[in-house]
Design an enzyme around this catalytic site. Sequence first.
Site: not given
Length: 248
Positions: A12, A133
């Site tokens: 990330d 998500d």
Amino acid sequence: MTARFDLYPAIDLKDGQCVRLLRGEMDQATAFNPDPADQAAKFMAMGFDRLHVVDLNGAFAGNSANGDAVRAILKATQVPVQLGGGIRTRAQIDAWLEAGVARVILGTAALRDPELVKSAARDLPDSIVVGIDAKDGYVAVEGWAETSDMKAVELAKIFEGCGVAGLVVTDISRDGMKTGVNVEFTSEMAEAVSIPVIASGGVASLDDIQNLMNAGSRHAISGSILGRALYDGDIDPAAAIAAVKGGL
């Protein structure tokens, strides 16, 4: 058990560094490596054969914000890289695929512009992944800053049959928490569609990996993203790789 189960170490990117967040909160970032390309090379050296990369700044900004870091990762590795975060147009999709990304992950675009996703999936076989998500079962977008009124399962069904290569399914409440993956939610998603489902969020141990591999009846879960537990040393890379090859 599914015939193939893939592991995706996560990189990330925030402000050019490799970080991990807690529940997607940008102000809850822990930096693990200032050199993402170095981290990618380390994962490859551990034996992992693919990478999951997310441009966190890009997810909020709506365009690529860590492009230099992504290109450095691509240069440093020889394994397939799937990239998400801020990719919301066909031009961006094409540009990243041309740059060497194996698969592009579309999250906000999947909710806001599903026809873009369907068109790209039809035109670009095995190149488009949908990122779903969820907060309490509902889709979150814009870097998880907004929760929609669309159920995660319903969004997944929209992309049935159009050539989407996979779904990355994240339970945001567990992301970065190492509290255990939400096998029930992930299984529900896998049962709802024939698209391969990759679990994300909360994977804390080899037991989580095994539970995911054993879950599902109509459609098995096809892989898992490994984040904070891998960085913190709670998951041994060699043991995880052996597990998916039947050696647990």
